[in-house]
Structure formats: C-alpha cells, structure tokens
Design an enzyme around this catalytic site. Structure first.
Site, PDB file in Angstrom:
ATOM      1  CE  LYS A 137      92.427  21.464 -22.020  1.00  0.00           C
ATOM      2  NZ  LYS A 137      92.487  20.816 -23.316  1.00  0.00           N
ATOM      3  CG  HIS A 191      79.868  12.782 -18.253  1.00  0.00           C
ATOM      4  ND1 HIS A 191      79.722  11.835 -19.230  1.00  0.00           N
ATOM      5  CD2 HIS A 191      80.455  13.856 -18.854  1.00  0.00           C
ATOM      6  CE1 HIS A 191      80.178  12.309 -20.372  1.00  0.00           C
ATOM      7  NE2 HIS A 191      80.641  13.535 -20.176  1.00  0.00           N
ATOM      8  CG  HIS A 210      83.974  15.182 -20.301  1.00  0.00           C
ATOM      9  ND1 HIS A 210      82.978  14.778 -21.134  1.00  0.00           N
ATOM     10  CD2 HIS A 210      85.127  14.769 -20.848  1.00  0.00           C
ATOM     11  CE1 HIS A 210      83.505  14.139 -22.155  1.00  0.00           C
ATOM     12  NE2 HIS A 210      84.803  14.122 -22.013  1.00  0.00           N
TER      13      HIS A 210
END
Length: 641
Positions: free
Chosen positions: A467, A387, A513
């Site tokens: 993402k 992270h 992440h």
RNA sequence: GCCGGCGUAGCUCAGCGGUAGAGCGGCUGAUUCGUAAUCAGUUAGUCGGUGGUUCGAAUCCACUCGCCGGCUCCA
C-alpha cells in the site's frame, strides 16, 4: 587519519582520539563548548573515540543537533530526581523523542502532575550542582552484577538483549551517585541542562507490549534556549485552541452525544452544509476521472463476513451482530465485500475493465474505548471509498491515476505538503510473490513518475497487499494520515473473482482499494484544525452575512441578502436581532464568516454594501453586483478569503 | 482494552461534610446605535448514574457510564 571539517579543511588526527580531545585541538574555546559531534551525519558522544575518516562536525549547545543530547540528559536528570525522591524506583527506558523526552519508571507510588513541582525542584538542584557526566563500559558479567546490586530488573532484561545481539560490552553513564545503563550521547555536565519542563505523566507498557506491566511515563521537553521552550509551550496552546472537538460545537458544526453512543457524530445544519460541499466536489472530481458510483447496504449476513475473512481477522473491531430469524447480521466495517457482490452479479469481460466504483460508504467499527478522539477516531464514519478492478496491464496506470486525483483533490483544500510511505510485503501475507512484486512495483513507479519523495516501510503492508499511505501536513506542521491506496489479493481469491480474457480463459483481476480523503469525518476534523475554523470561502457554511446598522435598514438588508442568495452564495441577513453594529460584527467574527456586509442609510441610498472581511479588513462600500462578482470569483478559485 | 486525571447551569469555572454560586449565553424590556461585546431585569442545575458511610453527601467510599492525556491499535 583525516577528518574533513565543515569549512573544508582537513584535520590530521590519530585514530581512536576522543571527540572532546579533537575539539580542544581545534581550539580551547571550542573544546569547552563541545557537547558532541557528527561524523558523516551520525551523532557521536563527546566521549566517543573517532576511528573512521569522514565529514566531522563539532556540536556545541547552539547547534541544531544539540537538542537531542540535551533531552537525553534531561531524561537522566529526571530519573536521578525521581530516584532520590521516591523509594523502590526501577528504571525502564528514557530516550529523547521528537518533541522532548520521557522516562519510564516502575514505582509503588502513583505519580501525578501535582508531584511535578517537587520533581522539577530536585532536577534544578542536580543542574545547579553541575555534576560531571562520565561514561564507563562493562562486560556483560560486570554489568549484570552492577544492575543486580541496584535491583534494576528492566535494565537487566535490556543487557540480556544486547548480549544476545552480540554486544561484548555495554555502556553506563554516571553523574553524582546516579548511574544508568545507556548508549548516550549525553552532555558533559548536568549544568548544561537549563531550559526544561515536565509536561505530562501517563501509563506506558514495558517495551510497548500490552501483555507486559504498565509503567509510569513522565514526559518532558528541553531546549537549548529559553525562548525555544516558551515557543514550544505556545505551540501546544495554539494546538489546543485549534482542537476540532472544541471548535466543532462552538461553530455549531457537529456534536457528540456520548450518553447515546460514544464515537458517533451528530452533524448540525452548518456542518452538513460543509460536508455536502465537500461531497459535491468529490463526486464531480471522481466523475471526471471515470469513476462510477455505487450504493450498498449497511448490514450483511454473517456468511458474507465469514467468506471475506472479516470474522476471522477483524471481528474484535466489529459491533456484535443482530439476530433475525436464524441469521446473524453484522454492521459493515468496510465496504469492499459489498462492492465485490456487485462485481459478481454477472460475468465480467476484460473489455469491462478497469472498473472504478466509488461510494461514500458509512461504516461502523467498534474501536476500543481508549482510542476514540473526536472526528479523528470515531466509531461510525464515512470513507470516500472506491474499488478499482483491473487487469494486470492496467494496474500501473490506475495507481498513477489515483495519485494524480489525490493530489488534485487535496491541493484544492489547501494542503500542499505531504509525506508518502510505501509499505511492502509483511511476513504473514496472502497472494503469490509475482503479484506482490508487480503491485509493489506499480506503486513505486507511480510515485517515481510523479516525482514525489517517499519512504519505504519494509514489511509494513497489510497481509492482503502492499500500500501507499499519504500523510498531509497542516498549518502547525502536524502530520495526519488520510489517503491510502491498497492492493487486495485476499478478496479476489476468497470470492473467486474472475473476468474473461481475450484468450477465452478466466483470469483473476487485481483489486485496488483506495480512500483519498480517508474518511469524511477525519478529513473534516483536519480541516477544522488546519484553518482554525476560518475555512476558505467555498467551504464556509455561511459565506456572507448582511448586517443592518439600525432596524430601519432591515428591509434593505433582506433585499440584499435575497439577491446574493439568488447567485448561489450562502448568505443570511441578521434582521431578527436588536443589536448595535459592533455587537453584530463581534458575533460574525466569532462565527468566522468570511464576508460581513454592513448596510446603513448611506448604502441604502446608493444601492451599495460595505464589505468587511473576517480578517478585520474594512474594504469599504461598493455596488452590490460588484460584491457578488467578487465573492463568486473567490468561491470559484477556492480562495481562502 | 490498559495506566493516570476529570465529570457542578447551554459554555468556562468556583464551592470540597451543614439550605447549590459567578461570568458569558438564553429570555424580557429599554436603547436605534457606522466596523470585535449598550444598559437593566430575569431564567437558570436529580452537582454524570447507582449503591454505601453519616443526624446530614456536590463534598467521603465502592461500583458504573462518559470525557481528557498517554500506551496498544488505526481511516
């Protein structure tokens, strides 16, 4: 109206002329061979009317684009065959797909592969009859009437959908007595379908929705040439031979023990050795890139998972809780909430950021039973997780850093071809527009800066952030999802994560992440299939094996192995077996050990070893030190062999 | 989770109502051998589990667990 032909010539045609008629104008031979066309790359049926100018190209059976048309027609021939062999057959859909075609049927009888011979024979008959394939269009009213008459309820549903989309007429194709609602394109004649095979029968939900009825899907494939069909079948067999679920236990790397728990991996010594090599490499690469490592527990109280939102959004993927006193504890399905705890353990300053915290964190997810697939889809797995917690200014640079590290690491394992997807904001999402834009922009810029090709998948992002996913291509050209880089606007809010800015105010950090290999298990499975178990030397659990020619050479073999081991090479002397050299080589070959060192009287006298590679090359005798240097160099360079 | 197929020795598979089989592997012995399987002997299984039908079940039926191929979902 003018059409530009592939040779650059311009052809004057009247607007609305059919593809097939244009083909005959160009030449009668071409006309006979035509199965379709492309206009500016768009596939056209041979019966289509050409109404726009553009780059026009006739497709014949030997054109690469023909295969899609061939397969589509194959699915119709399949449907006709099934309808003529069975009663009460209702047709759903039957498209051409990447590797072939399928047709979904609803019928009272259960189809099995044993029925394939009969179906195939029926299809052959339809092909041999060389039925002309015709197309006709109906207005919605007539179409409904036609389909009602045939009791095709699924097709009726499709017509309703087309009508609601504003279509004023729908097309049908007809061959012999068989008609099917279909957009096309199709071949001209069933006789043009020569090289096909039925492959599989499986269940599939109507319209892909698990709330709908389950239909019976028959898979098949078809090609223009028999040779291509055979090659396809061979490729399937090759994939079977590379299956990590077969090779893993065979090479003594890992096993599953479903009676103890499905989807849980047992790593044997050799597999663990390899895993450790991967982990060591991964850690050193991350350390170089400014990551720090953290370790967190496997379980946590329900309050944590309530706060993180997992119990609301992810509960069905989690194992049921265990009880302790008045508390419920859950096995972690993700590491993130735990990393957030570490962040929250003290106040953070902008001077602390970015933080890059990595953990090879083992998580457990209760995957639905039907989806388990060896190492590629397990219930317990180790993510190469990290992270990154950063200020808004740092976000882009961090993403660039992640992508650079990704390709650095993946290429070390021998993967050079990737497909990258950028997924943007879905309909349901958390976090404000500004953050989404900034994060999506950061992802996009990082990809563009690195000069990479990518696809945008609109609305395919997670509800908590956009993402990037990376799919890597293996030796057989198959794609596997590994890397994922995801922004998370959810957890910082839920846990009220803050840092003190230079302005003395509290700010919300960005959280990224990321998992580069994805999971160690999946990545390992991909490695097995990519290399067919013959790993690059640096990864091979056993890098060299010393094979004595006779028992008299055992002592020398042990001595040689000892010296090799001292230099850090993973080696074993096969002195505990009474087998002739051929047998020992045979076994070492099956184990896919990169270097086989034959030692007999000749080598013992000269202090040498004879080197044979698992590629079957016999490189002959050489001094032991020379082999050690050779092997060390290969290991350092991460060479295949 | 849903649909279909399949569970027989460590592995690959045969047997499909009448006392469990083969090859490979393992073990033991012989052989001392030069680049992919030396020879001989031997060991092998509550036939995934539970219940039922039957004089009798690996074989037929039901349930259950698991695996495989899809669908859905996903790292």
């Amino acid at each position: 109206m003018k059409l530009t032909l592939p040779d650059g010539d311009e052809l004057e045609v009247e607007e609305g002329k059919r593809v097939i008629d244009i083909a005959y104008d160009i030449g009668p031979g071409l006309g006979d061979a035509t199965v379709g066309a492309t206009l500016d790359g768009e596939l056209l049926d041979l019966r289509d009317e050409v109404v726009e100018e553009g780059e026009f190209k006739i497709i014949t059976l030997d054109s690469p684009q023909a295969v899609e048309i061939i397969r589509h027609t194959a699915s119709h021939v399949l449907a006709q065959a099934v309808k003529s062999l069975y009663d009460d057959v209702k047709l759903a859909i039957g498209p051409a797909i990447e590797d072939g075609f399928y047709y979904d049927f609803d019928l009272p009888e259960t189809l099995s592969e044993e029925d394939f011979d009969e179906i195939r024979d029926e299809m052959r008959k339809i092909v041999e009859e060389e039925y002309e394939i015709e197309r006709f269009a109906l207005d919605p009213g007539k179409a409904r009437e036609h389909l009602l008459e045939q009791d095709e309820e699924y097709k009726l549903e499709l017509v309703e959908e087309f009508v609601s989309e504003g279509e004023e007429e729908v097309t049908f194709y007809r061959q012999d007595g068989f008609t099917d609602l279909c957009e096309g394109p199709h071949l001209r004649n069933t006789g043009q379908l020569e090289h096909f095979e039925l492959l599989d029968v499986a269940g599939a939900y109507w319209r892909g929705d698990e709330n709908n009825v389950m239909l019976q899907r028959v898979y098949g494939t078809a090609f223009a040439e028999e040779k291509e069909l055979q090659e396809y079948i061979e490729r399937q067999e090759e994939a079977k031979e590379r299956d990590h679920r077969k090779l893993g236990p065979e090479l003594d790397l890992f096993t599953f023990h479903p009676e103890v728990g499905p989807g849980l991996v047992y790593w044997h010594p050799k597999g663990t050795e390899m895993l450790n090599v991967i982990k060591d490499f991964w850690r050193s690469k991350h350390r170089e890139d400014g990551y720090e490592f953290v370790s967190t527990p496997h379980i946590g109280k329900s309050d944590l998972w309530k706060k993180s939102g997992h119990l609301d959004y992810f509960r069905e993927d989690m194992f049921p809780p265990m009880r302790e006193s008045n508390q419920e504890y859950f096995l972690k399905p993700m590491n993130c909430p735990f990393h957030v705890q570490i962040y929250q353990s003290r106040t953070r300053s902008y001077r602390d950021l970015p933080l890059r915290w990595a953990e090879l964190g083992t998580v457990y997810r209760h995957e639905r039973s039907g989806v388990l697939h060896g190492l590629l889809r397990a219930r317990g797995f180790t993510q190469d997780d990290a992270h990154i917690i950063a200020t808004p200014d740092q976000v882009k640079e961090e993403v660039t850093g992640v992508l650079n590290l990704t390709f650095d690491i993946l290429s070390a394992f021998g993967f050079e071809d990737y497909q990258i997807a950028l997924s943007t904001k879905p309909e349901k999402s958390v976090g404000d527009e500004v953050k989404w834009d900034k994060a999506t922009e950061a992802l996009k810029e990082a990809i563009v800066d690195l000069d990479l090709d990518y696809d945008v998948e609109e609305g395919e992002g997670a509800f908590y952030g956009p993402k990037i996913d990376v799919h890597l291509e293996d030796a057989l050209g198959r794609l596997w999802q590994t890397t994922t880089v995801q922004f998370d606007f959810n957890l910082p809010e839920r846990f009220d994560m803050t840092y003190m800015g230079s302005d003395g105010q509290e700010h919300r950090p960005y959280m990224i992440h990321r998992a580069l290999l994805g999971t160690l298990e999946r990545f390992f499975g991909i490695l097995v299939e990519h290399y067919k178990g013959a790993f690059p030397v640096w990864l091979s659990p056993l890098q060299a094996v010393v094979l004595p020619v006779t028992e008299d050479n055992n002592e020398y073999a042990e001595e040689v192995a000892g010296k090799i081991a001292e230099s850090g090479i993973r080696v074993e002397a096969r002195t505990d077996v009474d087998e002739n050299l051929s047998r020992q080589i045979h076994e070492a070959q099956l184990e896919k050990i990169p270097y086989m060192l034959v030692v007999g009287d000749r080598e013992e006298e000269s202090g040498e070893v004879s080197l044979r590679l698992r590629t079957e090359e016999d490189l002959g005798p050489r001094p032991l030190d020379e082999f050690i240097d050779f092997a060390k160099e290969k290991i350092r360079d991460k060479a295949l062999i």
